[in-house]
Design a protein around this motif. Sequence first.
Motif, mmCIF file in Angstrom:
data_model
loop_
_atom_site.group_PDB
_atom_site.id
_atom_site.type_symbol
_atom_site.label_atom_id
_atom_site.label_comp_id
_atom_site.label_asym_id
_atom_site.label_seq_id
_atom_site.Cartn_x
_atom_site.Cartn_y
_atom_site.Cartn_z
ATOM 1 N N THR A 292 -4.191 -7.900 -1.699
ATOM 2 C CA THR A 292 -5.267 -7.679 -2.673
ATOM 3 C C THR A 292 -6.356 -8.729 -2.510
ATOM 4 N N TRP A 293 -5.967 -9.962 -2.296
ATOM 5 C CA TRP A 293 -6.926 -11.057 -2.070
ATOM 6 C C TRP A 293 -7.804 -10.783 -0.852
ATOM 7 N N ARG A 294 -7.230 -10.122 0.149
ATOM 8 C CA ARG A 294 -7.984 -9.782 1.357
ATOM 9 C C ARG A 294 -8.752 -8.464 1.217
ATOM 10 N N ASP A 295 -8.708 -7.845 0.049
ATOM 11 C CA ASP A 295 -9.304 -6.517 -0.158
ATOM 12 C C ASP A 295 -8.697 -5.489 0.797
ATOM 13 N N LEU A 296 -7.406 -5.664 1.062
ATOM 14 C CA LEU A 296 -6.671 -4.761 1.938
ATOM 15 C C LEU A 296 -5.414 -4.306 1.194
ATOM 16 N N ARG A 297 -4.443 -3.766 1.911
ATOM 17 C CA ARG A 297 -3.225 -3.277 1.258
ATOM 18 C C ARG A 297 -2.062 -3.321 2.229
ATOM 19 N N LEU A 298 -0.880 -3.060 1.711
ATOM 20 C CA LEU A 298 0.301 -2.878 2.544
ATOM 21 C C LEU A 298 0.397 -1.414 2.969
ATOM 22 N N ALA A 299 0.947 -1.172 4.126
ATOM 23 C CA ALA A 299 1.156 0.206 4.582
ATOM 24 C C ALA A 299 2.306 0.843 3.806
ATOM 25 N N THR A 300 2.301 2.153 3.715
ATOM 26 C CA THR A 300 3.497 2.854 3.242
ATOM 27 C C THR A 300 4.523 2.858 4.366
ATOM 28 N N GLU A 301 5.772 3.151 4.033
ATOM 29 C CA GLU A 301 6.777 3.191 5.095
ATOM 30 C C GLU A 301 6.495 4.310 6.088
ATOM 31 N N PHE A 302 5.822 5.385 5.643
ATOM 32 C CA PHE A 302 5.508 6.497 6.528
ATOM 33 C C PHE A 302 4.369 6.118 7.478
ATOM 34 N N GLU A 303 3.364 5.411 6.966
ATOM 35 C CA GLU A 303 2.297 4.916 7.845
ATOM 36 C C GLU A 303 2.870 3.950 8.869
ATOM 37 N N TRP A 304 3.797 3.103 8.440
ATOM 38 C CA TRP A 304 4.416 2.151 9.357
ATOM 39 C C TRP A 304 5.165 2.882 10.466
ATOM 40 N N GLU A 305 5.966 3.880 10.104
ATOM 41 C CA GLU A 305 6.781 4.583 11.087
ATOM 42 C C GLU A 305 5.921 5.327 12.101
ATOM 43 N N VAL A 306 4.839 5.936 11.653
ATOM 44 C CA VAL A 306 3.967 6.689 12.556
ATOM 45 C C VAL A 306 3.278 5.752 13.552
ATOM 46 N N ALA A 307 2.929 4.551 13.121
ATOM 47 C CA ALA A 307 2.144 3.641 13.960
ATOM 48 C C ALA A 307 2.986 2.638 14.732
ATOM 49 N N GLN A 308 4.292 2.566 14.493
ATOM 50 C CA GLN A 308 5.109 1.444 14.962
ATOM 51 C C GLN A 308 5.140 1.257 16.475
ATOM 52 N N ASP A 309 4.929 2.320 17.240
ATOM 53 C CA ASP A 309 4.981 2.143 18.695
ATOM 54 C C ASP A 309 3.706 1.515 19.250
ATOM 55 N N HIS A 310 2.749 1.190 18.377
ATOM 56 C CA HIS A 310 1.501 0.545 18.805
ATOM 57 C C HIS A 310 1.490 -0.956 18.527
ATOM 58 N N PHE A 311 2.568 -1.492 17.970
ATOM 59 C CA PHE A 311 2.651 -2.939 17.774
ATOM 60 C C PHE A 311 4.084 -3.404 18.001
ATOM 61 N N ASP A 312 4.236 -4.708 18.191
ATOM 62 C CA ASP A 312 5.530 -5.294 18.540
ATOM 63 C C ASP A 312 6.210 -5.781 17.259
ATOM 64 N N TRP A 313 7.110 -4.950 16.722
ATOM 65 C CA TRP A 313 7.767 -5.315 15.476
ATOM 66 C C TRP A 313 9.134 -5.928 15.748
ATOM 67 N N GLY A 314 9.702 -6.586 14.752
ATOM 68 C CA GLY A 314 11.035 -7.151 14.883
ATOM 69 C C GLY A 314 11.124 -8.641 14.629
ATOM 70 N N LYS A 315 9.998 -9.290 14.295
ATOM 71 C CA LYS A 315 10.032 -10.732 14.011
ATOM 72 C C LYS A 315 10.278 -11.008 12.532
ATOM 73 N N ARG A 316 9.770 -10.135 11.683
ATOM 74 C CA ARG A 316 9.949 -10.242 10.240
ATOM 75 C C ARG A 316 10.188 -8.848 9.663
ATOM 76 N N TRP A 317 11.066 -8.747 8.668
ATOM 77 C CA TRP A 317 11.095 -7.514 7.898
ATOM 78 C C TRP A 317 9.772 -7.379 7.168
ATOM 79 N N GLU A 318 9.188 -6.195 7.228
ATOM 80 C CA GLU A 318 7.827 -6.013 6.727
ATOM 81 C C GLU A 318 7.831 -5.198 5.441
ATOM 82 N N TRP A 319 7.351 -5.825 4.361
ATOM 83 C CA TRP A 319 7.249 -5.113 3.081
ATOM 84 C C TRP A 319 6.296 -3.931 3.213
#
Length: 387
Positions: A292-319
């Motif tokens: 909110t401070w950044r005028d942005l938001r968190l992704a939904t779990e569905f947005e995350w799943e659709v986009a996940q192959d475009h970034f390197d995940w696995g360092k932190r569990w992502e809210w």
Amino acid sequence: MLISNQIIGDFIQTRQTTEEICAPLTQEDYVIQLRNYMSPPKWHLGHTSWFFEEFILKKFDKNYQEFNPAFKHIFNSAYQHIEDRQIRSSRGNLSRPSVEEVYEYRDHITNYLAEFLDDHPDQEMSFLLTLGIQHEKQHQELLFSDIKYLLGSNPLRPRYSETYEENIIEKQKNKWIKVKEGLYEIGHATTDFCFDNELGKHKVYLNNYKISNKLITNGEYLEFILDGGYDNDNLWHTEGWQWLKRHHIRTPMYWHFVDGQWQQYTLKGMRVLDLEAPVTHVSFYEAFAYATWRDLRLATEFEWEVAQDHFDWGKRWEWTESAYQPYPKFKKRTDFIWEYNQNFMVNKKVLRGGSVVTSKNHTRYTYRNFYHPSLRWLFSGIRLAKG
């Protein structure tokens, strides 16, 4: 599916890995339980053994004699069909069984079951064995979280390991991944193992959005702190603001300001805060306030799943912004083993990905982790979205 040598090997390796995680501990460390949501390392060792005893050995071996019938009371967790169980908040009050006896119990279960599996191939048993392996891997990650908390809360702040690196820096330049609006399929659909909360492949409609290819760093989060992020109630949910005030939260867990310098307790002990490392041990409340401070938001779990192959995940569990709810067509099962996930589908947020302490071959892009928004002793971080 019959029981293969590979599954038996995975079982033995998983049992060994759990004990390797505990190897740096002193005898005194095994019994400590500092919070109700945690468990002592000794309890994890016993519970993961009880799981195999209760759901495989007692079920399939009619001649099996329990190692200690009283252990069912001590090491059961949340399986409500087995009513005789220790209150969770009291797990740290038990000096007995001793650590030595719990390890004897583990050895007994590991050796007995490995030998039994060789002679009794069975499709249902194979599934339960795989489930038990994945269950123990969940507890391996919980062990890391619990151990770090019990050591990090000690005023001596002793190190767990001289070599375990939890702050893996992402070197790529920050960019926004664009995803076009449309219908997308969500959920697990292969024959590979998954938990029941991932099943039920279904379509969701997503609007145009963008998601960051990098996690938020300590340096970026420090800017939020220095700008008064923890003093601005407009950034927080009401519940989050009440949580912050009630517990006097001013920074992520394990951050300390010492002699004019920001430091962080890590598994390697106290270290100067690495501004380039991904921020970790933040609650959903904090992740939301930062976004909110950044005028942005968190992704939904569905947005995350659709986009996940475009970034390197696995360092932190992502809210994510998603509440932990059943997928369409999910049915509450009556057989006791499926109390596994369905009883927790309330008052929790979904996290996706995995962390540096997630066990090998445990997570996947459909994996749905879930915790109460206030919890932050897990290795959790922040990825932002917009649009």
